[in-house]
Design a protein around this motif. Sequence first.
Motif, PDB file in Angstrom:
ATOM      1  N   LEU A  32       0.825  -1.212   0.000  1.00 38.03           N
ATOM      2  CA  LEU A  32       0.000   0.000   0.000  1.00 38.03           C
ATOM      3  C   LEU A  32       0.857   1.259   0.000  1.00 38.03           C
ATOM      4  O   LEU A  32       0.594   2.215  -0.738  1.00 38.03           O
ATOM      5  CB  LEU A  32      -0.919   0.002   1.221  1.00 38.03           C
ATOM      6  CG  LEU A  32      -2.345  -0.517   1.048  1.00 38.03           C
ATOM      7  CD1 LEU A  32      -3.083  -0.474   2.378  1.00 38.03           C
ATOM      8  CD2 LEU A  32      -3.100   0.285  -0.001  1.00 38.03           C
ATOM      9  N   ARG A  33       1.878   1.277   0.839  1.00 38.01           N
ATOM     10  CA  ARG A  33       2.754   2.450   0.905  1.00 38.01           C
ATOM     11  C   ARG A  33       3.397   2.721  -0.449  1.00 38.01           C
ATOM     12  O   ARG A  33       3.487   3.867  -0.900  1.00 38.01           O
ATOM     13  CB  ARG A  33       3.818   2.240   1.979  1.00 38.01           C
ATOM     14  CG  ARG A  33       3.287   2.358   3.410  1.00 38.01           C
ATOM     15  CD  ARG A  33       4.301   1.901   4.427  1.00 38.01           C
ATOM     16  NE  ARG A  33       3.856   2.151   5.812  1.00 38.01           N
ATOM     17  CZ  ARG A  33       4.277   1.481   6.851  1.00 38.01           C
ATOM     18  NH1 ARG A  33       5.178   0.504   6.697  1.00 38.01           N
ATOM     19  NH2 ARG A  33       3.821   1.764   8.056  1.00 38.01           N
ATOM     20  N   LYS A  34       3.832   1.655  -1.119  1.00 32.31           N
ATOM     21  CA  LYS A  34       4.470   1.821  -2.429  1.00 32.31           C
ATOM     22  C   LYS A  34       3.474   2.313  -3.469  1.00 32.31           C
ATOM     23  O   LYS A  34       3.760   3.221  -4.255  1.00 32.31           O
ATOM     24  CB  LYS A  34       5.083   0.497  -2.871  1.00 32.31           C
ATOM     25  CG  LYS A  34       6.315   0.078  -2.090  1.00 32.31           C
ATOM     26  CD  LYS A  34       6.850  -1.255  -2.591  1.00 32.31           C
ATOM     27  CE  LYS A  34       8.087  -1.684  -1.807  1.00 32.31           C
ATOM     28  NZ  LYS A  34       8.589  -3.006  -2.261  1.00 32.31           N
ATOM     29  N   LYS A  35       2.291   1.698  -3.491  1.00 30.37           N
ATOM     30  CA  LYS A  35       1.313   2.065  -4.509  1.00 30.37           C
ATOM     31  C   LYS A  35       0.777   3.474  -4.323  1.00 30.37           C
ATOM     32  O   LYS A  35       0.543   4.201  -5.293  1.00 30.37           O
ATOM     33  CB  LYS A  35       0.153   1.059  -4.505  1.00 30.37           C
ATOM     34  CG  LYS A  35       0.521  -0.318  -5.044  1.00 30.37           C
ATOM     35  CD  LYS A  35      -0.681  -1.244  -5.081  1.00 30.37           C
ATOM     36  CE  LYS A  35      -0.314  -2.597  -5.670  1.00 30.37           C
ATOM     37  NZ  LYS A  35      -1.499  -3.506  -5.768  1.00 30.37           N
ATOM     38  N   GLY A  55       2.415   5.858  -2.934  1.00 35.76           N
ATOM     39  CA  GLY A  55       3.517   6.809  -3.094  1.00 35.76           C
ATOM     40  C   GLY A  55       3.646   7.765  -1.931  1.00 35.76           C
ATOM     41  O   GLY A  55       4.229   8.846  -2.070  1.00 35.76           O
ATOM     42  N   LYS A  56       3.088   7.386  -0.782  1.00 35.82           N
ATOM     43  CA  LYS A  56       3.131   8.232   0.416  1.00 35.82           C
ATOM     44  C   LYS A  56       3.527   7.346   1.599  1.00 35.82           C
ATOM     45  O   LYS A  56       2.666   6.926   2.393  1.00 35.82           O
ATOM     46  CB  LYS A  56       1.769   8.885   0.653  1.00 35.82           C
ATOM     47  CG  LYS A  56       1.342   9.852  -0.454  1.00 35.82           C
ATOM     48  CD  LYS A  56      -0.042  10.398  -0.186  1.00 35.82           C
ATOM     49  CE  LYS A  56      -0.445  11.391  -1.259  1.00 35.82           C
ATOM     50  NZ  LYS A  56       0.313  12.650  -1.180  1.00 35.82           N
ATOM     51  N   PRO A  57       4.815   7.042   1.728  1.00 33.65           N
ATOM     52  CA  PRO A  57       5.275   6.079   2.748  1.00 33.65           C
ATOM     53  C   PRO A  57       4.880   6.452   4.168  1.00 33.65           C
ATOM     54  O   PRO A  57       4.666   5.584   5.009  1.00 33.65           O
ATOM     55  CB  PRO A  57       6.803   6.092   2.580  1.00 33.65           C
ATOM     56  CG  PRO A  57       7.039   6.609   1.201  1.00 33.65           C
ATOM     57  CD  PRO A  57       5.925   7.565   0.919  1.00 33.65           C
ATOM     58  N   GLY A  58       4.757   7.753   4.442  1.00 32.18           N
ATOM     59  CA  GLY A  58       4.452   8.175   5.803  1.00 32.18           C
ATOM     60  C   GLY A  58       2.976   8.213   6.140  1.00 32.18           C
ATOM     61  O   GLY A  58       2.607   8.502   7.276  1.00 32.18           O
ATOM     62  N   LEU A  59       2.110   7.922   5.167  1.00 33.69           N
ATOM     63  CA  LEU A  59       0.678   8.036   5.408  1.00 33.69           C
ATOM     64  C   LEU A  59       0.176   6.956   6.362  1.00 33.69           C
ATOM     65  O   LEU A  59      -0.680   7.216   7.215  1.00 33.69           O
ATOM     66  CB  LEU A  59      -0.082   7.956   4.085  1.00 33.69           C
ATOM     67  CG  LEU A  59      -1.594   8.135   4.169  1.00 33.69           C
ATOM     68  CD1 LEU A  59      -1.944   9.508   4.718  1.00 33.69           C
ATOM     69  CD2 LEU A  59      -2.240   7.928   2.800  1.00 33.69           C
ATOM     70  N   ILE A  60       0.685   5.731   6.218  1.00 34.69           N
ATOM     71  CA  ILE A  60       0.277   4.636   7.101  1.00 34.69           C
ATOM     72  C   ILE A  60       1.366   4.439   8.144  1.00 34.69           C
ATOM     73  O   ILE A  60       2.494   4.068   7.826  1.00 34.69           O
ATOM     74  CB  ILE A  60       0.048   3.338   6.312  1.00 34.69           C
ATOM     75  CG1 ILE A  60      -1.036   3.548   5.261  1.00 34.69           C
ATOM     76  CG2 ILE A  60      -0.347   2.201   7.257  1.00 34.69           C
ATOM     77  CD1 ILE A  60      -1.268   2.338   4.376  1.00 34.69           C
ATOM     78  N   GLU A  61       1.026   4.713   9.386  1.00 36.96           N
ATOM     79  CA  GLU A  61       1.999   4.673  10.476  1.00 36.96           C
ATOM     80  C   GLU A  61       1.828   3.398  11.303  1.00 36.96           C
ATOM     81  O   GLU A  61       0.708   3.026  11.669  1.00 36.96           O
ATOM     82  CB  GLU A  61       1.820   5.892  11.372  1.00 36.96           C
ATOM     83  CG  GLU A  61       2.789   5.953  12.535  1.00 36.96           C
ATOM     84  CD  GLU A  61       2.535   7.159  13.423  1.00 36.96           C
ATOM     85  OE1 GLU A  61       3.287   7.320  14.403  1.00 36.96           O
ATOM     86  OE2 GLU A  61       1.583   7.917  13.165  1.00 36.96           O
ATOM     87  N   THR A  62       2.932   2.726  11.577  1.00 38.06           N
ATOM     88  CA  THR A  62       2.914   1.552  12.448  1.00 38.06           C
ATOM     89  C   THR A  62       3.118   1.988  13.893  1.00 38.06           C
ATOM     90  O   THR A  62       4.103   2.653  14.224  1.00 38.06           O
ATOM     91  CB  THR A  62       4.031   0.563  12.061  1.00 38.06           C
ATOM     92  OG1 THR A  62       3.824   0.128  10.715  1.00 38.06           O
ATOM     93  CG2 THR A  62       4.020  -0.648  12.988  1.00 38.06           C
ATOM     94  N   VAL A  63       2.148   1.639  14.729  1.00 43.27           N
ATOM     95  CA  VAL A  63       2.268   1.915  16.164  1.00 43.27           C
ATOM     96  C   VAL A  63       2.756   0.619  16.793  1.00 43.27           C
ATOM     97  O   VAL A  63       2.002  -0.349  16.935  1.00 43.27           O
ATOM     98  CB  VAL A  63       0.917   2.348  16.766  1.00 43.27           C
ATOM     99  CG1 VAL A  63       1.073   2.629  18.255  1.00 43.27           C
ATOM    100  CG2 VAL A  63       0.380   3.579  16.032  1.00 43.27           C
ATOM    101  N   ARG A  64       4.019   0.587  17.118  1.00 42.05           N
ATOM    102  CA  ARG A  64       4.680  -0.653  17.525  1.00 42.05           C
ATOM    103  C   ARG A  64       3.947  -1.345  18.678  1.00 42.05           C
ATOM    104  O   ARG A  64       3.635  -0.740  19.693  1.00 42.05           O
ATOM    105  CB  ARG A  64       6.130  -0.366  17.926  1.00 42.05           C
ATOM    106  CG  ARG A  64       6.980  -1.621  18.088  1.00 42.05           C
ATOM    107  CD  ARG A  64       8.429  -1.246  18.337  1.00 42.05           C
ATOM    108  NE  ARG A  64       8.989  -0.463  17.244  1.00 42.05           N
ATOM    109  CZ  ARG A  64       9.481  -0.992  16.122  1.00 42.05           C
ATOM    110  NH1 ARG A  64       9.459  -2.310  15.960  1.00 42.05           N
ATOM    111  NH2 ARG A  64      10.003  -0.211  15.197  1.00 42.05           N
TER     112      ARG A  64
END
Length: 244
Positions: free
Chosen positions: A213-216, A218-227
């Motif tokens: 999703l991040r690649k498609k 083109g906005k790597p920071g849009l989806i954030e992983t909350v560890r």
Amino acid sequence: MTLLQEKVPRQKLVRILIVDDCPESTEELSGDLSGYGFRVESVNSWLPALDLSDSVDVILLDVSLPGVDGFELCRAIRSQSQVPVIIVSSRGDEFERVLGLRMGADDYVLKPYAPRELVARIQAVARRASGHQERSTGRRHMLELCGVRIDMTRRAVAVEGREVSLTRKEFDLLSLLVSESGEVVSRDRIMTRVWGHDGAGDLRTLGVHVCNLRKKLGKPGLIETVRGVGLRLCVRQPVSGSAR
């Protein structure tokens, strides 16, 4: 003017998936349809066809596939999606035509076919599907954030005006995150809502889908992983919604 120069009206870009294991046939059909202004993808087996069934507008299905009955594939597609299916096959006796329609196909076209007739049939089933969808919803539900526009009715996504092709699971994951407007969505809830189970052992699958999703987008920071918790959209502006 040749047939392939007669462009169809492009009020809406129709996305077509060809399911056929013959490279020559696929290449010829893809060229014909691209010449008419359609966006065309092709696969040659069962699982990719199922995975892409909700990210296209029409499926053209050959029933002679290796190791699988195309009629059963048609039924499997119909069990999870309402996407129009047109069987395009050289197998066309009465029994097989009736079987294809009973398995959920919207139309049955025999090879060899006239390109203009096939295009007309594609337009007809796409038009009926679009009309049914709009009558069912009464409106088109749109969401837009950070240059990403999501058409919930068509299950379509565009980034800065450019359409992005997502698989069924990728779209379901993105729409779930959007619906939470920046709140954290737990991994367990994601696995239950998108994959239908708690998915304790499938976190790698989730990670692959997030990466894609991040690649498609083109906005790597849009989806954030909350560890240790889950995922959220890193929204720097309010999510806007509209009905059309």
